[in-house]
Design a protein around this motif. Structure first.
Motif, PDB file in Angstrom:
ATOM      1  N   HIS A 200       2.375   1.564  -3.372  1.00 56.06           N
ATOM      2  CA  HIS A 200       1.440   2.050  -4.234  1.00 56.06           C
ATOM      3  C   HIS A 200       1.127   3.711  -4.413  1.00 56.06           C
ATOM      4  N   ASP A 201       0.980   3.941  -3.005  1.00 58.09           N
ATOM      5  CA  ASP A 201       0.548   5.481  -2.694  1.00 58.09           C
ATOM      6  C   ASP A 201       2.122   6.484  -3.224  1.00 58.09           C
TER       7      ASP A 201
ATOM      8  N   LYS B 266       0.894  -1.308   0.076  1.00 60.50           N
ATOM      9  CA  LYS B 266      -0.020  -0.073  -0.143  1.00 60.50           C
ATOM     10  C   LYS B 266       0.744   1.148   0.083  1.00 60.50           C
TER      11      LYS B 266
END
Length: 88
Positions: free
Chosen positions: A51-52, A48
């Protein structure tokens, strides 16, 4: 005063990360047993965050992928690194 602000900001950042992990744990609660959380939470948290981090350049990278399909991997990597701004 600057040190106090930095400590407060660090504390807030740690709390945000802890909340993220607990939110993921809440989602997983029905899918995994509590002793299995560690096998899933850390990898998913890393994915995550990655991804961010890459999200702002995603469109440019995907466009570059389409434009460099015919190139060899070494050439393609150089264009992708330039598009993303990262050297990995």
């Amino acid at each position: 005063m600057n040190e106090l602000n930095r400590n407060l900001q660090t504390s807030n950042n740690v709390q945000k990360q802890a909340n993220l992990i607990w939110n993921v744990a809440d989602i997983l609660r029905g899918l995994y047993k509590p002793h299995e959380y560690g096998k899933v939470i850390l990898p998913m948290t890393v994915i995550k965050r990655l991804h961010d981090t890459l999200l702002p350049t995603r469109a440019k990278v995907l466009q570059t992928v389409e434009e460099t399909k015919a190139m060899n991997d070494q050439m393609k990597d150089k264009f992708l690194q330039k598009a993303s701004g990262y050297s990995f």
